[in-house]
Design a protein around this motif. Sequence first.
Motif, PDB file in Angstrom:
ATOM      1  N   ASN A 142      81.520  24.431  52.405  1.00 35.82           N
ATOM      2  CA  ASN A 142      82.056  23.911  53.667  1.00 35.82           C
ATOM      3  C   ASN A 142      83.533  24.257  53.826  1.00 35.82           C
ATOM      4  O   ASN A 142      83.977  24.643  54.914  1.00 35.82           O
ATOM      5  N   GLU A 162      83.856  27.914  54.713  1.00 36.57           N
ATOM      6  CA  GLU A 162      83.499  28.154  56.115  1.00 36.57           C
ATOM      7  C   GLU A 162      84.655  27.756  57.030  1.00 36.57           C
ATOM      8  O   GLU A 162      84.964  28.466  57.988  1.00 36.57           O
ATOM      9  N   ARG A 163      85.303  26.631  56.731  1.00 37.00           N
ATOM     10  CA  ARG A 163      86.473  26.233  57.527  1.00 37.00           C
ATOM     11  C   ARG A 163      87.582  27.270  57.403  1.00 37.00           C
ATOM     12  O   ARG A 163      88.258  27.589  58.377  1.00 37.00           O
ATOM     13  N   ARG A 174      86.770  30.237  59.549  1.00 40.66           N
ATOM     14  CA  ARG A 174      87.044  29.960  60.963  1.00 40.66           C
ATOM     15  C   ARG A 174      88.550  29.980  61.238  1.00 40.66           C
ATOM     16  O   ARG A 174      88.985  30.514  62.265  1.00 40.66           O
TER      17      ARG A 174
END
Length: 136
Positions: free
Chosen positions: A100, A103-104, A107
């Motif tokens: 997670n 993924e942040r 982004r």
Amino acid sequence: RGVGGAKMAAGSGGGGGPGARELFAEGLLQFLRPAVRQLDGHVHAVRESQVELREHIDSLATELCRINEDQKVALDLDPYVKKLLNARRRVVLVNNILQNAQERLRRLNHSVAKETVRRKAMLEAAGGYPQGLPGK
């Protein structure tokens, strides 16, 4: 100019004007990009080692079960297998958290890249970079 000058360049209506604000924002984005990429690389490396650790735990648990079945003398290896499975569960949880976070980071890196392109386009449309500063 010191800290006040940086605030003026970043603030609206400051003495630096929109060009200085754009230049400050681009500099900030260029400063952040390598840190985000480096952090993403470290998270990726940790995730790979977590997967490898999970595979070793699975292999060890399987081997302990096999040894336990092959033993003529009854050894109670169940507590050790349970500990390994518990450790495996924690590794999987940490891996999910890292996934997670990565993924942040992806982004954020994408947003930084997009914002950099947008700001460069705005600077070029407004007449290019100020004198003495090369366009990158």
